[in-house]
Design an enzyme around this catalytic site. Sequence first.
Site, mmCIF file in Angstrom:
data_model
loop_
_atom_site.group_PDB
_atom_site.id
_atom_site.type_symbol
_atom_site.label_atom_id
_atom_site.label_comp_id
_atom_site.label_asym_id
_atom_site.label_seq_id
_atom_site.Cartn_x
_atom_site.Cartn_y
_atom_site.Cartn_z
ATOM 1 N N SER A 125 -44.782 -56.581 -74.682
ATOM 2 C CA SER A 125 -44.378 -57.978 -74.582
ATOM 3 C C SER A 125 -42.923 -58.068 -74.168
ATOM 4 O O SER A 125 -42.143 -57.130 -74.367
ATOM 5 C CB SER A 125 -44.552 -58.688 -75.928
ATOM 6 O OG SER A 125 -43.522 -58.301 -76.831
ATOM 7 N N ASP A 126 -42.546 -59.207 -73.588
ATOM 8 C CA ASP A 126 -41.128 -59.479 -73.425
ATOM 9 C C ASP A 126 -40.538 -59.684 -74.816
ATOM 10 O O ASP A 126 -41.256 -59.917 -75.785
ATOM 11 C CB ASP A 126 -40.913 -60.711 -72.542
ATOM 12 C CG ASP A 126 -39.605 -60.642 -71.779
ATOM 13 O OD1 ASP A 126 -38.666 -59.986 -72.267
ATOM 14 O OD2 ASP A 126 -39.513 -61.249 -70.696
ATOM 15 N N TRP A 127 -39.212 -59.581 -74.929
ATOM 16 C CA TRP A 127 -38.567 -59.605 -76.237
ATOM 17 C C TRP A 127 -38.830 -60.938 -76.953
ATOM 18 O O TRP A 127 -38.501 -61.999 -76.443
ATOM 19 C CB TRP A 127 -37.065 -59.365 -76.082
ATOM 20 C CG TRP A 127 -36.673 -57.922 -76.203
ATOM 21 C CD1 TRP A 127 -35.742 -57.419 -77.045
ATOM 22 C CD2 TRP A 127 -37.199 -56.786 -75.477
ATOM 23 N NE1 TRP A 127 -35.653 -56.043 -76.888
ATOM 24 C CE2 TRP A 127 -36.522 -55.635 -75.941
ATOM 25 C CE3 TRP A 127 -38.165 -56.636 -74.484
ATOM 26 C CZ2 TRP A 127 -36.788 -54.360 -75.462
ATOM 27 C CZ3 TRP A 127 -38.434 -55.376 -73.995
ATOM 28 C CH2 TRP A 127 -37.758 -54.258 -74.486
ATOM 29 N N GLY A 132 -41.672 -62.242 -77.312
ATOM 30 C CA GLY A 132 -42.676 -62.981 -76.546
ATOM 31 C C GLY A 132 -44.084 -62.817 -77.079
ATOM 32 O O GLY A 132 -45.044 -63.108 -76.373
#
Length: 659
Positions: free
Chosen positions: A74-76, A78
């Site tokens: 995942s994005d940070w 996210g």
Amino acid sequence: NDQETDRHGISVVVDEAVLRELYLRPFEAAVRDGGTWSVMSAYNRLGGIHCSQHHWLLTEVLRGEWGFDGAVVSDWWGTHDTGALDAGLDVEMPGPARHLGAGVAAAIEDGTLDGASLGRAEAAIRGLAARVGADSDHPAATEVSVEDPADRSVIRRAATHSMVLLRNESRLLPLDEEASVALSGPNAARTAVMGGGSAAFVPHRRSDSLAALQSRLGRLTHHRGMPAPDSLPALECPGGFTVDHFDTPEPAGEPLLRERSLTSRLLWMGAPAPGVPEQGTSVRLRGNPVALEGGTHTFSLITGSTGWLAVDGRVVIDNRGSRRDGTAFFGMGSAEERATVELEEGQHFEVEAVTTPMAGLPLGGLSIGHAEPGGARPLETAVAAAAEADTAIVVVGGNDQWETEGRDRDGFALPEGQPELVRTICAANPRTVVVVNCGAPVDLSCADGAAAILLCWYPGQEAGEAIADVLLGDAEPGGRLPTTWGRQRSDWASDANFPGDGTEVHYREGFSLGYRGFDRDGTDVEFCFGHGLGYADIEWSGPAVSHDTIEAARLAEGGSVEVGVELTNTSARPGQAVVQCYLAPTAGAALDDMRPPQWLAGFAKVALAPGEGRRATIEVGEVAFRRWESGWTIPTGVWELRISMSSRNHVLTLPVTTV
């Protein structure tokens, strides 16, 4: 993920054919052709579902259709719930996990989560670890940063290969090294090497245009021509900075840990440093830079929480009692606060900044910005010097605060004051070179009077040397525009839809993305997609196509049409050509009215020694012809293959028929 505005919640609404043919295509190529080992899910939603929770996107398309066998992270921050695991997410970033840790164990135990998904994620993570040599069969490696001269050479060559020569009237470039040159612009002495946010890191060194040109031109003058910029660059200190960590909210006694930093911008997640508590602590940054100019210097401070800045022992900025929220540090930092300090030329001064981590924030940071005064009448001084010189160079553009993660640019114009500087310098000297140091299209109408325009982008730590290489002709400007540069923001078909209503953004422009929209609407451009000039004279001849007819079924099975053209360098210097092939539907192959009149089908970059001839070939396969209509299909009919220097400069054309 095409915008930063509302990026954590905005939902993209886009037709599936447009999504598959345009927006997913680069990811498909990275997976199928590039063998990608890991993929990151975006922050935003697609059709109302967060990308990290999107089963169709992560499992059906990525793993099922494309055959991806790596790990999805995942994005940070996210990830939104444990259901992301069933959707196809393998790793929640950053750790410790808030949803895929203990939450997964509890969800599997109560039956709300499929245990098979955990097995898939485990296999993906172990597989990635094995690929990078970080599994149990390999000892843990210590991360190190090594400056290798060979790496510097690669960075420098890569920068010159990417630079785009947009204009070169009367062959002003390459420069005559014996000519007198007046250099100006905010990015001359502080050439931006990278964008901000996740695009930023600490380079081994920074090379600027001023220093590089000073070492190679005997008659060079420099005047900034500008007051302090809208976005102050980081304060520079030749000896670096001392970073002290304390276990008290304000510095007191001996620090727990002392480190060195090459930059005045610090960012951390969790604890500020190993062995330092996350809360109840403070971080102090100190350095002793030197004032290059006398006069009013501008300083700025941004903190991840609260803090203060002192110059020569006097606190000039203090946001401890009045912190305003800003957009820095991924939207979690304070607003930039500024102060001015009078300094003498050559004066060594001390800067000290302190920040206290704030409870509840997942990250912390500290940033000191700085701008030299630029003189009492900076514009007039720079213009006078330009008028007297044989050639004027003005270096303009952005920096890692102006183009950064967490927010979209405010507009299409260059930062405040730069258009006036460019216009005035061009009027004072018709032999003006404008060097554009930015990462995305800007309004270049101010440079209509420039004889030459060089787009250098954000070229990395060897920026100054690479720019000098191209300006002086030691290297060829090898890049071609990957985007269209329009004349006003409304020229882009997508502008009417951006940035959505805060909940959804509709991609109503459909297939009219970028150059496709400009071509479909017949919109005039400043510089078209694929455009770029060179210094060598290269002749194009002998176009040929391997098949003038090809079966759609053969294309679908991996067949292709090979397009070729002879290139001959007729000049006395080495050169580069970028041969582009555009595919245009004609009789029988015409598609619905929403399709663009042409699209890039392939390209080939060829380097040629003086007098050398070589054949450039491009394979045009299924991906160029196919269209999505509830499944991939290849329309039949007559097409035109356009062998081109750019999207609007077609040199040779060849017909091909699909049956």
